[in-house]
Design a protein around this motif. Structure first.
Motif, mmCIF file in Angstrom:
data_model
loop_
_atom_site.group_PDB
_atom_site.id
_atom_site.type_symbol
_atom_site.label_atom_id
_atom_site.label_comp_id
_atom_site.label_asym_id
_atom_site.label_seq_id
_atom_site.Cartn_x
_atom_site.Cartn_y
_atom_site.Cartn_z
ATOM 1 N N ARG A 232 0.947 -1.167 0.029
ATOM 2 C CA ARG A 232 0.103 0.065 -0.114
ATOM 3 C C ARG A 232 0.904 1.140 0.104
ATOM 4 N NH1 ARG A 232 -4.339 0.309 4.604
ATOM 5 N NH2 ARG A 232 -4.993 1.996 3.257
ATOM 6 N N TYR A 233 1.759 1.251 0.836
ATOM 7 C CA TYR A 233 2.570 2.394 1.141
ATOM 8 C C TYR A 233 4.180 1.905 1.179
ATOM 9 C CZ TYR A 233 -2.069 4.076 2.421
ATOM 10 O OH TYR A 233 -3.379 4.330 2.591
ATOM 11 N N HIS A 234 4.972 2.569 0.501
ATOM 12 C CA HIS A 234 6.372 2.377 0.919
ATOM 13 C C HIS A 234 7.090 3.665 0.376
ATOM 14 C CE1 HIS A 234 7.355 1.460 -3.094
ATOM 15 N NE2 HIS A 234 6.269 0.876 -3.367
ATOM 16 N N LYS A 235 8.447 3.972 0.704
ATOM 17 C CA LYS A 235 9.135 5.088 0.213
ATOM 18 C C LYS A 235 10.111 4.674 -0.628
ATOM 19 C CE LYS A 235 7.802 7.751 4.220
ATOM 20 N NZ LYS A 235 8.242 8.638 5.057
ATOM 21 N N GLY A 236 10.086 3.955 -1.585
ATOM 22 C CA GLY A 236 10.944 3.339 -2.876
ATOM 23 C C GLY A 236 11.606 2.133 -2.455
ATOM 24 N N SER A 237 12.315 1.698 -3.332
ATOM 25 C CA SER A 237 12.982 0.039 -3.359
ATOM 26 C C SER A 237 13.835 -0.076 -2.155
ATOM 27 C CB SER A 237 13.497 -0.029 -4.586
ATOM 28 O OG SER A 237 14.574 0.689 -4.788
ATOM 29 N N LEU A 238 14.294 1.265 -1.473
ATOM 30 C CA LEU A 238 15.187 0.972 -0.296
ATOM 31 C C LEU A 238 14.541 0.714 0.997
ATOM 32 C CD1 LEU A 238 17.925 3.389 -1.515
ATOM 33 C CD2 LEU A 238 18.073 0.805 -1.494
ATOM 34 N N SER A 239 13.289 0.867 1.163
ATOM 35 C CA SER A 239 12.573 0.968 2.294
ATOM 36 C C SER A 239 12.496 -0.401 2.937
ATOM 37 C CB SER A 239 11.100 1.535 2.177
ATOM 38 O OG SER A 239 10.140 0.454 1.390
ATOM 39 N N THR A 240 12.254 -0.410 4.194
ATOM 40 C CA THR A 240 12.077 -1.618 4.847
ATOM 41 C C THR A 240 10.950 -2.561 4.342
ATOM 42 O OG1 THR A 240 13.311 -0.924 6.742
ATOM 43 C CG2 THR A 240 12.038 -2.910 7.084
ATOM 44 N N TYR B 141 9.390 -2.359 1.541
ATOM 45 C CA TYR B 141 9.725 -2.883 0.142
ATOM 46 C C TYR B 141 10.530 -4.033 0.260
ATOM 47 C CZ TYR B 141 10.695 -2.727 -4.832
ATOM 48 O OH TYR B 141 11.126 -2.766 -6.172
ATOM 49 N N GLN B 142 11.466 -4.094 0.935
ATOM 50 C CA GLN B 142 12.238 -5.352 0.998
ATOM 51 C C GLN B 142 11.952 -6.390 1.499
ATOM 52 O OE1 GLN B 142 15.829 -3.594 2.866
ATOM 53 N NE2 GLN B 142 16.558 -2.517 1.274
ATOM 54 N N ARG B 143 10.942 -6.114 2.568
ATOM 55 C CA ARG B 143 10.212 -7.318 3.205
ATOM 56 C C ARG B 143 9.306 -7.907 2.420
ATOM 57 N NH1 ARG B 143 8.103 -5.076 8.679
ATOM 58 N NH2 ARG B 143 10.450 -5.286 9.014
ATOM 59 N N PHE B 144 8.588 -7.080 1.590
ATOM 60 C CA PHE B 144 7.625 -7.665 0.669
ATOM 61 C C PHE B 144 8.295 -8.421 -0.449
ATOM 62 C CE2 PHE B 144 4.168 -7.460 -2.696
ATOM 63 C CZ PHE B 144 3.235 -7.762 -2.176
ATOM 64 N N ALA B 145 9.456 -8.043 -1.135
ATOM 65 C CA ALA B 145 10.371 -8.690 -1.977
ATOM 66 C C ALA B 145 10.733 -10.160 -1.392
ATOM 67 C CB ALA B 145 11.401 -8.026 -2.541
ATOM 68 N N ARG B 146 11.127 -9.933 -0.190
ATOM 69 C CA ARG B 146 11.370 -11.251 0.493
ATOM 70 C C ARG B 146 10.240 -12.433 0.623
ATOM 71 N NH1 ARG B 146 14.758 -15.305 1.027
ATOM 72 N NH2 ARG B 146 14.918 -15.769 2.864
#
Length: 133
Positions: A47-55, A57-62
């Motif tokens: 829903r919300y994140h601040k770019g590909s370096l955000s925690t 974003y990284q958690r969702f990619a994992r």
């Protein structure tokens, strides 16, 4: 005037709002625009994140990587499709089967029945065992 449908690649939202939301994600009912059978799937996205370096974003990619690595156990959601994990536009999503039957059963009072609850618990335990082996 009709509002443009929300879309992620070939996946088009069937509703104007997500069906479920959490603090970090949203789940939409979708269909692949090229699927003539019209199979309904679920698409989960941040829903919300601040770019590909955000925690987040990284958690969702994992989360996507882990689900993809778990194979085809019937108690673990299958990833049908997903966004590129190194996407430059920052949009992560994955598509999974839509589980309407389970939602219907829970809404018809099955949730409180001991036998049904035990059966679900056994299935969850089997899925956890598969994920940790």
């Amino acid at each position: 005037m009709t509002a443009a449908k929300k879309q992620w690649g070939a996946w088009v939202a069937l509703d104007t709002k997500p069906r479920f939301t959490t603090a970090m994600s949203a789940v939409w009912r979708v269909q692949n625009e090229s699927d003539e059978a019209g199979v309904v799937c679920a698409l989960k996205t941040l829903r919300y994140h601040k770019g590909s370096l955000s925690t987040a974003y990284q958690r969702f990619a994992r989360e996507i990587q882990i689900l993809r690595s778990l194979g085809t156990h019937p108690g673990i959601v299958q990833v049908i499709a997903h966004s590129e994990l190194d996407t430059t536009d920052g949009v992560l999503y994955y598509v999974m089967p839509w589980a309407q039957l389970s939602l219907d059963r829970a809404s018809k009072g099955m949730l409180g029945q001991l036998e049904w609850t035990l059966q679900i618990g056994i299935k969850i335990a089997a899925a956890l065992e598969a994920a940790h082996n």
